[in-house]
Design a protein around this motif. Structure first.
Motif, PDB file in Angstrom:
ATOM      1  N   SER A  41       3.096 -17.868 -10.919  1.00 24.50           N
ATOM      2  CA  SER A  41       4.014 -17.042  -9.941  1.00 24.50           C
ATOM      3  C   SER A  41       3.672 -16.898  -7.912  1.00 24.50           C
ATOM      4  O   SER A  41       2.702 -17.407  -8.482  1.00 24.50           O
ATOM      5  N   LYS A  42       4.884 -17.062  -7.424  1.00 24.15           N
ATOM      6  CA  LYS A  42       4.250 -17.231  -5.986  1.00 24.15           C
ATOM      7  C   LYS A  42       5.395 -16.395  -5.537  1.00 24.15           C
ATOM      8  O   LYS A  42       6.461 -15.879  -6.009  1.00 24.15           O
ATOM      9  N   PHE A  96      10.049 -11.632  -2.474  1.00 24.68           N
ATOM     10  CA  PHE A  96      10.352 -12.308  -3.538  1.00 24.68           C
ATOM     11  C   PHE A  96       9.782 -12.955  -4.380  1.00 24.68           C
ATOM     12  O   PHE A  96       8.406 -13.454  -3.793  1.00 24.68           O
ATOM     13  N   CYS A  97       9.569 -12.583  -6.077  1.00 24.87           N
ATOM     14  CA  CYS A  97       8.342 -13.336  -7.125  1.00 24.87           C
ATOM     15  C   CYS A  97       9.179 -14.758  -7.119  1.00 24.87           C
ATOM     16  O   CYS A  97      10.376 -14.498  -7.738  1.00 24.87           O
ATOM     17  N   MET A  98       8.825 -15.631  -7.014  1.00 19.94           N
ATOM     18  CA  MET A  98       9.381 -16.993  -7.458  1.00 19.94           C
ATOM     19  C   MET A  98       7.939 -18.005  -8.754  1.00 19.94           C
ATOM     20  O   MET A  98       7.436 -17.611  -8.222  1.00 19.94           O
ATOM     21  N   THR A  99       9.003 -18.162 -10.058  1.00 17.41           N
ATOM     22  CA  THR A  99       8.582 -19.134 -11.149  1.00 17.41           C
ATOM     23  C   THR A  99       8.674 -20.374 -10.701  1.00 17.41           C
ATOM     24  O   THR A  99       8.167 -20.788 -11.055  1.00 17.41           O
ATOM     25  N   ASP A 100       9.577 -20.268  -9.961  1.00 22.08           N
ATOM     26  CA  ASP A 100       9.028 -22.077  -9.030  1.00 22.08           C
ATOM     27  C   ASP A 100       9.329 -22.642  -7.973  1.00 22.08           C
ATOM     28  O   ASP A 100       9.708 -21.362  -6.958  1.00 22.08           O
ATOM     29  N   ASP A 101       9.540 -23.851  -7.079  1.00 26.68           N
ATOM     30  CA  ASP A 101       9.768 -23.380  -6.253  1.00 26.68           C
ATOM     31  C   ASP A 101      10.839 -24.084  -5.614  1.00 26.68           C
ATOM     32  O   ASP A 101      11.238 -24.847  -4.271  1.00 26.68           O
ATOM     33  N   ARG A 102      11.814 -23.366  -5.821  1.00 28.01           N
ATOM     34  CA  ARG A 102      13.579 -23.667  -5.448  1.00 28.01           C
ATOM     35  C   ARG A 102      13.579 -22.788  -4.394  1.00 28.01           C
ATOM     36  O   ARG A 102      14.723 -22.378  -4.869  1.00 28.01           O
ATOM     37  N   ILE A 103      13.277 -22.455  -2.894  1.00 30.12           N
ATOM     38  CA  ILE A 103      13.751 -21.249  -2.025  1.00 30.12           C
ATOM     39  C   ILE A 103      15.566 -22.248  -2.018  1.00 30.12           C
ATOM     40  O   ILE A 103      15.949 -20.970  -2.073  1.00 30.12           O
ATOM     41  N   GLU A 104      15.591 -23.083  -1.987  1.00 33.41           N
ATOM     42  CA  GLU A 104      17.473 -23.192  -1.457  1.00 33.41           C
ATOM     43  C   GLU A 104      17.944 -22.646  -2.680  1.00 33.41           C
ATOM     44  O   GLU A 104      19.211 -22.124  -2.412  1.00 33.41           O
ATOM     45  N   LYS A 105      17.560 -22.183  -4.244  1.00 28.50           N
ATOM     46  CA  LYS A 105      18.733 -21.057  -4.898  1.00 28.50           C
ATOM     47  C   LYS A 105      18.301 -20.122  -4.444  1.00 28.50           C
ATOM     48  O   LYS A 105      19.763 -19.367  -5.724  1.00 28.50           O
ATOM     49  N   THR A 106      17.883 -19.137  -3.877  1.00 25.99           N
ATOM     50  CA  THR A 106      17.836 -17.869  -3.669  1.00 25.99           C
ATOM     51  C   THR A 106      18.545 -17.158  -3.082  1.00 25.99           C
ATOM     52  O   THR A 106      19.000 -17.678  -2.083  1.00 25.99           O
TER      53      THR A 106
END
Length: 76
Positions: A16-17, A35-45
């Motif tokens: 995670s990032k 925000f805890c992200m498990t993929d690199d798709r910031i556009e979807k947040t």
């Protein structure tokens, strides 16, 4: 002891990032979100859609299990 050992062995870690977003409402106020992200798709947040600015991003961090323990210290 055996149940604790079993729990540790079956927990599947994931990468995670952590990303910090900010958005200024006016000159004296701003919103800050972690925000805890498990993929690199910031556009979807939601933060990406609400035009927040990314101000910091961690490297990949191994999270041992999704139990909420990562944020335990932040709630205090």
């Amino acid at each position: 002891m055996a149940p604790d050992l079993y729990s540790e062995l079956v927990a599947v870690p994931f990468m995670s990032k952590f990303v910090v977003f900010a958005k200024r409402d006016d000159l004296s106020a701003a919103k800050l979100r972690l925000f805890c992200m498990t993929d690199d798709r910031i556009e979807k947040t939601l933060e990406g859609q609400e035009h927040f600015t990314e101000i910091a991003r961690s490297r990949d961090i191994e999270v041992p299990e999704p139990s909420g323990g990562v944020f335990r210290n932040l709630r205090r």
